[in-house]
Design an enzyme around this catalytic site. Structure first.
Site, PDB file in Angstrom:
ATOM      1  N   HIS A  84       0.840  -1.197   0.000  1.00  0.00           N
ATOM      2  CA  HIS A  84       0.000   0.000   0.000  1.00  0.00           C
ATOM      3  C   HIS A  84       0.877   1.250   0.000  1.00  0.00           C
ATOM      4  CE1 HIS A  84      -2.868   3.048   1.418  1.00  0.00           C
ATOM      5  NE2 HIS A  84      -3.808   2.239   0.965  1.00  0.00           N
ATOM      6  N   GLU A 155      -4.634   1.832  -7.129  1.00  0.00           N
ATOM      7  CA  GLU A 155      -4.992   2.921  -6.230  1.00  0.00           C
ATOM      8  C   GLU A 155      -4.113   4.137  -6.529  1.00  0.00           C
ATOM      9  OE1 GLU A 155      -6.745   1.428  -2.155  1.00  0.00           O
ATOM     10  OE2 GLU A 155      -4.609   1.039  -2.225  1.00  0.00           O
ATOM     11  N   GLY A 161      -7.243   9.347   0.420  1.00  0.00           N
ATOM     12  CA  GLY A 161      -7.150  10.251   1.565  1.00  0.00           C
ATOM     13  C   GLY A 161      -8.320  11.207   1.670  1.00  0.00           C
ATOM     14  N   SER A 191     -11.001   6.558  -2.985  1.00  0.00           N
ATOM     15  CA  SER A 191     -12.184   7.397  -2.804  1.00  0.00           C
ATOM     16  C   SER A 191     -13.440   6.780  -3.420  1.00  0.00           C
ATOM     17  CB  SER A 191     -11.934   8.796  -3.380  1.00  0.00           C
ATOM     18  OG  SER A 191     -10.822   9.404  -2.746  1.00  0.00           O
ATOM     19  N   GLY A 212     -12.083   1.996   0.943  1.00  0.00           N
ATOM     20  CA  GLY A 212     -11.381   2.468   2.130  1.00  0.00           C
ATOM     21  C   GLY A 212     -12.323   3.117   3.129  1.00  0.00           C
TER      22      GLY A 212
END
Length: 236
Positions: A84, A155, A161, A191, A212
């Protein structure tokens, strides 16, 4: 780094009945290490698999604070995330380290989820070139016959975030179709929420979603899972 063991128990209790009718998609959760035992306890016999957010590159040894693939396999994990962007950023993980971790996951009959993604928005071609390099490096210790056991999670780092937005669906589709040349399943994370999921899933080459923040609410996760369920199961 969300959900204590107590919170995870409540989460799984809420999630399980919400997704029980969804039988045309593969569902999994990746809780923190401290809550994997809770997932095994609360999700056993359900249609939701569980796994881990990371693993050490070695089988065992003097690596205080780390968790090995045999430990995860003993907890009946099905999936293990590796590479990640936050691990790469916070812990300096390289493509070489990711490859060693992938090998460990495969050795213990679990499915590695290799995260790849470009740092900044760019063209489809540049993004694909970047993630293909990452993915090939992560797969270099995996025999070609085992590539189908791997999941690649695209990603884009800039789409992850608080306050970020997902990549354009057309861009996502183009990158996913290019990644398919490696012989692995390809899912999208960055997202994803109940509003952005449908146009992403509509893109040819998108085999699923890697959710996420939205997944921290079991109702939102179930809503996204239902959209995936309607899109049909992945056909290798």
């Amino acid at each position: 780094m969300n959900l204590t063991s107590t919170q995870a128990a409540d989460y799984f209790k809420a999630l399980r009945p919400l997704v029980a009718p969804l039988t045309s998609c593969e569902l999994f959760v990746l809780p923190p290490f401290t809550s994997i035992w809770v997932a095994r306890e609360r999700l056993a016999g359900s249609n939701v698999s569980w796994g881990a957010q990371d693993v050490h590159a070695e089988e065992a040894g003097a690596h205080t604070g780390d968790v090995s693939a045999p430990m995860l396999a003993d907890l009946e994990c099905s999936f293990v995330e590796v590479g990640h962007s936050e691990r790469r950023r916070d812990h300096g993980e390289t493509d070489e380290v990711v490859a060693l971790k992938v090998r460990q996951v495969i050795r213990h009959d679990m499915t590695p989820i290799i995260c790849v993604g470009e740092l900044e928005p760019t063209s489809n071609a540049s993004a694909l070139d970047h993630v293909l390099r990452q993915a090939r490096a992560g797969l270099k210790l995996v025999p070609e016959a085992d590539r189908h056991r791997v999941v690649i999670a695209y990603e884009p780092v800039w789409a992850i975030g608080e306050g970020a937005v997902p990549a354009d669906p057309v861009h996502i589709g183009a990158v996913h179709r290019g990644l398919h040349e490696l012989g692995a399943r390809v899912i999208y994370g960055g997202s994803v929420d109940p509003f952005t999921a449908s146009p992403i899933l509509a893109q040819d080459g998108v085999d699923g979603l890697f959710v996420g923040r939205a997944a921290l609410d079991p109702n939102r996760f179930a809503a996204i899972a239902e959209l995936t369920n309607h899109s049909g199961p992945y056909q290798p």
